[in-house]
Motif scaffolding. Structure first.
Motif, PDB file in Angstrom:
ATOM      1  N   UNK A 165       0.836  -1.204   0.000  1.00 54.97           N
ATOM      2  CA  UNK A 165       0.000   0.000   0.000  1.00 54.97           C
ATOM      3  C   UNK A 165       0.872   1.254   0.000  1.00 54.97           C
ATOM      4  N   UNK A 166       0.579   2.158  -0.953  1.00 56.06           N
ATOM      5  CA  UNK A 166       1.383   3.370  -1.114  1.00 56.06           C
ATOM      6  C   UNK A 166       0.501   4.457  -1.713  1.00 56.06           C
ATOM      7  N   UNK A 167       0.705   5.737  -1.338  1.00 56.54           N
ATOM      8  CA  UNK A 167      -0.146   6.813  -1.872  1.00 56.54           C
ATOM      9  C   UNK A 167      -0.107   6.956  -3.389  1.00 56.54           C
ATOM     10  N   UNK A 168       0.919   6.394  -4.048  1.00 60.41           N
ATOM     11  CA  UNK A 168       1.019   6.503  -5.501  1.00 60.41           C
ATOM     12  C   UNK A 168       0.620   5.220  -6.225  1.00 60.41           C
ATOM     13  N   UNK A 169       0.158   4.231  -5.450  1.00 59.57           N
ATOM     14  CA  UNK A 169      -0.371   2.993  -6.018  1.00 59.57           C
ATOM     15  C   UNK A 169      -1.887   3.055  -5.830  1.00 59.57           C
ATOM     16  N   UNK A 170      -2.634   3.187  -6.931  1.00 60.24           N
ATOM     17  CA  UNK A 170      -4.029   3.642  -6.866  1.00 60.24           C
ATOM     18  C   UNK A 170      -4.968   2.648  -7.543  1.00 60.24           C
ATOM     19  N   UNK A 171      -6.267   2.843  -7.306  1.00 66.71           N
ATOM     20  CA  UNK A 171      -7.316   2.124  -8.018  1.00 66.71           C
ATOM     21  C   UNK A 171      -7.802   2.985  -9.183  1.00 66.71           C
ATOM     22  N   UNK A 172      -7.932   2.373 -10.350  1.00 62.19           N
ATOM     23  CA  UNK A 172      -8.625   3.013 -11.458  1.00 62.19           C
ATOM     24  C   UNK A 172     -10.011   2.354 -11.581  1.00 62.19           C
ATOM     25  N   UNK A 173     -11.054   3.142 -11.326  1.00 59.50           N
ATOM     26  CA  UNK A 173     -12.419   2.655 -11.438  1.00 59.50           C
ATOM     27  C   UNK A 173     -12.932   2.974 -12.849  1.00 59.50           C
ATOM     28  N   UNK A 196     -13.553   6.695 -16.662  1.00 59.98           N
ATOM     29  CA  UNK A 196     -12.822   6.093 -15.546  1.00 59.98           C
ATOM     30  C   UNK A 196     -12.396   7.189 -14.574  1.00 59.98           C
ATOM     31  N   UNK A 197     -12.016   6.764 -13.376  1.00 63.04           N
ATOM     32  CA  UNK A 197     -11.594   7.693 -12.325  1.00 63.04           C
ATOM     33  C   UNK A 197     -10.503   7.018 -11.511  1.00 63.04           C
ATOM     34  N   UNK A 198      -9.465   7.782 -11.169  1.00 58.50           N
ATOM     35  CA  UNK A 198      -8.358   7.265 -10.353  1.00 58.50           C
ATOM     36  C   UNK A 198      -8.521   7.760  -8.921  1.00 58.50           C
ATOM     37  N   UNK A 199      -8.493   6.827  -7.986  1.00 66.63           N
ATOM     38  CA  UNK A 199      -8.578   7.162  -6.555  1.00 66.63           C
ATOM     39  C   UNK A 199      -7.411   6.488  -5.838  1.00 66.63           C
ATOM     40  N   UNK A 200      -6.608   7.301  -5.148  1.00 64.95           N
ATOM     41  CA  UNK A 200      -5.420   6.799  -4.459  1.00 64.95           C
ATOM     42  C   UNK A 200      -5.701   6.680  -2.966  1.00 64.95           C
ATOM     43  N   UNK A 201      -4.934   5.849  -2.253  1.00 59.97           N
ATOM     44  CA  UNK A 201      -5.121   5.756  -0.800  1.00 59.97           C
ATOM     45  C   UNK A 201      -5.081   7.136  -0.151  1.00 59.97           C
TER      46      UNK A 201
END
Length: 256
Positions: free
Chosen positions: A139-147, A153-158
């Motif tokens: 888990x890292x702030x620059x490792x994100x989910x792309x929905x 689409x939308x990118x949401x990061x921790x």
């Protein structure tokens, strides 16, 4: 009477305040009804004012590409439950419309919102009732989910800025000295690389070090022999399936 509503599975739910209006419209007249976000499930419902009057409903935006744009994602609330201690990315969506979005991992070269997010293959998260989880993740702030949903689409990061481990580099003669600290049991790999055209591909051999289960948090060290001046080093967690490689160079350059 007319109103706007969000069509759910069984009912058309009224819009949140201050948009939850029912308006009496005399025959032949026009009326404007405000809404917050243009979303696919936004519908118009009409009925006569007397009790138990049958209702007529139209949902004109279901097939409109504009309803699947930025406003759709602005209407979603993302609740982040990602945990470094569990090596798990986890997010729960609260949405006005029933969404069956697909979530995959991507990584960003910087924290800035406008920075592109590079897709990671074979990283689809599991979904159950709007809860998305993916295990074996560093888990890292620059490792994100792309929905992804519809045509957008939308990118949401921790949401938490802290990381489970940190690394620094210094030079000792013809050696690179790595200092690693980790708050979780983990294994790390490192490899030298040469920067060419913005890329730095790892070269053999691979160096590893492990902080075993049950050990106290402390400093781990790795010494890498340098054969080419100006060499950099890539460091990543090797005990998980999805990890961001961190680039460190003795001249102070850092990156992903």
């Amino acid at each position: 009477m007319v109103r706007l509503c969000h069509q759910l599975a069984l009912e058309c739910e009224e819009l949140p305040r201050p948009f939850h209006r029912q308006v009496l419209v005399p025959g032949g007249r026009r009326v404007s009804l405000p809404y917050e976000f243009l979303v696919p499930c936004l519908c118009i419902e009409a009925s006569y004012p007397h009790h138990d009057s049958p209702r007529s409903k139209r949902c004109p935006f279901r097939d409109q590409p504009a309803a699947y744009g930025p406003e759709l994602w602005s209407s979603v609330r993302f609740h982040d439950y990602s945990a470094s201690g569990k090596d798990q990315m986890a997010m729960v969506l609260s949405a006005s419309c029933p969404l069956r979005a697909r979530a995959t991992l991507c990584w960003k070269e910087a924290v800035a919102e406008a920075v592109p997010c590079h897709d990671i293959p074979n990283s689809t998260a599991s979904e159950e009732e709007q809860a998305y989880t993916l295990d074996k993740v560093d888990v890292h702030p620059q490792l994100c989910f792309r929905f992804s949903y519809g045509n957008s689409s939308h990118v949401e990061c921790p949401h938490r800025p802290e990381t489970a481990w940190n690394v620094s580099v210094s030079t000792r003669g013809l050696q690179l000295h790595l200092r690693l600290t980790s708050s979780v049991p983990a294994a790390f790999s490192a490899a030298l690389c040469q920067r060419r055209g913005g890329q730095c591909e790892p070269e053999a051999p691979l160096y590893t070090v492990t902080q075993p289960e049950g050990s106290a948090r402390g400093e781990l060290a790795l010494l890498l022999p340098v054969q080419v001046l100006g060499s950099c080093v890539l460091v990543w967690r090797s005990d998980v399936r999805f990890a961001r490689k961190q680039l460190l160079c003795p001249d102070g350059e850092r990156g992903s």
